[in-house]
Every structure is written in C-alpha cells, then in structure tokens.
Design a protein around this motif. Structure first.
Motif, short mmCIF file in Angstrom:
data_model
loop_
_atom_site.label_atom_id
_atom_site.label_comp_id
_atom_site.label_asym_id
_atom_site.label_seq_id
_atom_site.Cartn_x
_atom_site.Cartn_y
_atom_site.Cartn_z
N LEU A 54 1.06 -1.23 -0.08
CA LEU A 54 -0.01 -0.04 0.04
C LEU A 54 0.98 1.32 0.00
O LEU A 54 1.75 1.50 0.93
CB LEU A 54 -0.68 -0.05 1.22
CG LEU A 54 -2.03 0.92 1.31
CD1 LEU A 54 -2.96 0.88 0.24
CD2 LEU A 54 -2.54 1.07 2.71
N PRO A 55 0.73 1.92 -1.04
CA PRO A 55 1.81 3.08 -1.07
C PRO A 55 1.39 4.19 0.17
O PRO A 55 0.52 4.14 0.61
CB PRO A 55 1.35 3.88 -2.24
CG PRO A 55 0.78 2.93 -3.17
CD PRO A 55 -0.07 2.04 -2.09
N SER A 56 2.44 4.77 0.56
CA SER A 56 2.35 5.39 1.97
C SER A 56 1.58 6.47 1.90
O SER A 56 0.87 6.92 2.76
CB SER A 56 3.69 5.83 2.14
OG SER A 56 4.40 6.89 1.21
N LEU A 71 -8.42 -1.15 8.36
CA LEU A 71 -8.88 -0.49 7.08
C LEU A 71 -8.02 0.98 6.89
O LEU A 71 -7.60 1.61 7.68
CB LEU A 71 -10.24 -0.01 7.03
CG LEU A 71 -11.13 -1.43 7.40
CD1 LEU A 71 -12.57 -0.92 7.48
CD2 LEU A 71 -11.03 -2.35 6.14
N TYR A 72 -7.73 1.14 5.58
CA TYR A 72 -7.30 2.38 5.26
C TYR A 72 -8.18 3.11 4.38
O TYR A 72 -8.75 2.62 3.25
CB TYR A 72 -5.98 2.26 4.39
CG TYR A 72 -4.42 1.89 5.42
CD1 TYR A 72 -3.96 2.61 6.27
CD2 TYR A 72 -4.32 0.30 5.51
CE1 TYR A 72 -3.13 2.01 7.10
CE2 TYR A 72 -3.35 0.04 6.39
CZ TYR A 72 -2.84 0.89 7.04
OH TYR A 72 -1.67 0.33 8.03
N ARG A 73 -8.63 4.28 4.56
CA ARG A 73 -9.46 5.08 3.94
C ARG A 73 -8.87 5.57 2.80
O ARG A 73 -7.64 6.16 2.77
CB ARG A 73 -10.41 6.16 4.64
CG ARG A 73 -11.32 7.03 4.06
CD ARG A 73 -11.94 8.12 4.69
NE ARG A 73 -11.85 7.91 6.12
CZ ARG A 73 -13.07 7.49 6.86
NH1 ARG A 73 -14.20 7.46 6.13
NH2 ARG A 73 -13.12 7.30 7.97
N ASP A 74 -9.35 5.40 1.50
CA ASP A 74 -8.47 6.10 0.12
C ASP A 74 -9.56 6.93 -0.53
O ASP A 74 -10.48 6.22 -1.24
CB ASP A 74 -8.13 4.82 -0.82
CG ASP A 74 -7.33 5.44 -1.75
OD1 ASP A 74 -7.09 6.51 -1.97
OD2 ASP A 74 -7.04 4.40 -2.60
N TYR A 79 -11.79 1.63 0.36
CA TYR A 79 -11.14 1.13 1.65
C TYR A 79 -10.07 -0.06 1.30
O TYR A 79 -10.44 -0.83 0.66
CB TYR A 79 -11.97 0.57 2.84
CG TYR A 79 -12.83 1.95 3.38
CD1 TYR A 79 -12.27 2.56 4.28
CD2 TYR A 79 -13.91 2.23 2.96
CE1 TYR A 79 -13.03 3.76 4.89
CE2 TYR A 79 -14.91 3.22 3.22
CZ TYR A 79 -14.27 4.01 4.39
OH TYR A 79 -15.02 5.10 4.69
N TRP A 80 -9.00 0.12 1.86
CA TRP A 80 -8.05 -1.03 1.91
C TRP A 80 -8.21 -1.78 3.03
O TRP A 80 -7.77 -1.34 4.10
CB TRP A 80 -6.61 -0.54 1.67
CG TRP A 80 -6.63 0.11 0.33
CD1 TRP A 80 -6.69 1.43 -0.01
CD2 TRP A 80 -6.00 -0.50 -0.93
NE1 TRP A 80 -6.38 1.56 -1.43
CE2 TRP A 80 -6.11 0.58 -2.10
CE3 TRP A 80 -5.52 -1.85 -1.24
CZ2 TRP A 80 -5.64 0.44 -3.57
CZ3 TRP A 80 -5.12 -1.86 -2.70
CH2 TRP A 80 -5.22 -0.98 -3.64
N ASN A 105 10.79 4.40 -0.48
CA ASN A 105 9.40 4.68 -0.71
C ASN A 105 8.30 3.71 -1.17
O ASN A 105 7.47 4.09 -1.79
CB ASN A 105 9.65 6.07 -1.79
CG ASN A 105 10.22 6.89 -1.25
OD1 ASN A 105 10.23 7.42 -0.23
ND2 ASN A 105 11.05 7.73 -2.02
N THR A 106 8.52 2.43 -0.69
CA THR A 106 7.53 1.62 -1.40
C THR A 106 6.16 1.63 -0.59
O THR A 106 5.37 0.97 -0.79
CB THR A 106 8.11 0.10 -0.95
OG1 THR A 106 8.40 -0.15 0.49
CG2 THR A 106 9.45 -0.18 -1.80
#
Length: 142
Positions: A54-56, A71-74, A79-80, A105-106
């Motif tokens: 998941l890109p930073s 979860l990551y909100r995008d 959501y991821w 930077n991955t």
C-alpha cells in the motif's frame, strides 16, 4: 558436540512443526462489535485484487476494526482491508499505537512487522505482520 546433521534435522523438524501449526490455525473469531464496524465500512463494496503493498500516501487514514483487521480510507468510496498475521494484542486500545518501519518509498507491504506499543511505558505489547491489502470499492460510506 552436536553434529551438523543433528542441528539441521532439528531445524527442519521445527520448521515443519511451525508450518503444520500455521496451516491448521482456527479462523479468528470477530466480536459482534468488530463485525458491525467492518460491515459499516465494507457492506455494499466489492473486493478487488489483493495487492502486496500500500503506497504510503494511501496509509494516512487508518481505521482499527479489531486486533486482527485494519482499514485504510482511500478517498470517499474505497477502503483497503488488511488482515494482520500474528498477535496484535492491544491494537486499538486507548494508550497504544501501531509502529512500523518503512524502507525506502515502497509504502507498507505484506510481511512487514508492526509493533503495538504502549504509549505510557514505550513497551511492545503486541507484534504482528501485515497481510495482503485488498481494495473494497463501491458506494460512499461514513
């Protein structure tokens, strides 16, 4: 003195035992509150192809569902989901935070170690690793 073949046999036997444990693990039970929280964000959304990283720039808005899932909100409609591997005791409890180390930077990638740290003492209370990142896309949700 141990002979090299005895050491190698012990290592192989230990690895086989760990592999057997990993393949027979029970599915993690989710509390009714965590199940409701996960449904709140993902119901009506369609899962996409799992990604290893998941890109930073996408990992800034994190939602802790329980000790096993974040979860990551995008944006407003994606959501991821990441199902963590290992023992993330304390994740989401007041006074703890998730600490990761990023290499280059991955962004955040599958297999990277996450520590759950008590903010008062600085002690590690849980240790786990990231699984795959699965995007869920669909209608807007909270």
């Amino acid at each position: 003195m141990l002979r090299p073949y005895l050491i190698a046999t012990s290592v192989i036997a230990g690895a086989a035992t760990l592999a057997a444990c990993a393949t027979t693990m029970e599915p993690r039970q989710r509390s009714p509150q965590a199940a409701a929280e996960l449904a709140r964000y993902l119901d009506g959304k369609t899962p996409g192809k799992a990604e290893t990283c998941l890109p930073s720039y996408r990992s800034q808005d994190m939602i802790v569902v329980d000790e096993n899932t974040i979860l990551y909100r995008d944006g407003s409609n994606r959501y991821w989901r990441n199902d963590l591997q290992g023992n993330c005791n304390g994740l989401g409890r007041p006074g703890t935070f998730l600490l990761t180390k990023q290499f280059g930077n991955t962004g955040t990638c599958r297999g990277e170690i996450a520590r759950i740290v008590d903010s008062g003492s600085g002690a590690t209370v849980g240790l786990c690793s990231f699984g795959d990142f699965v995007p869920y896309t669909g209608p807007r949700r909270p």
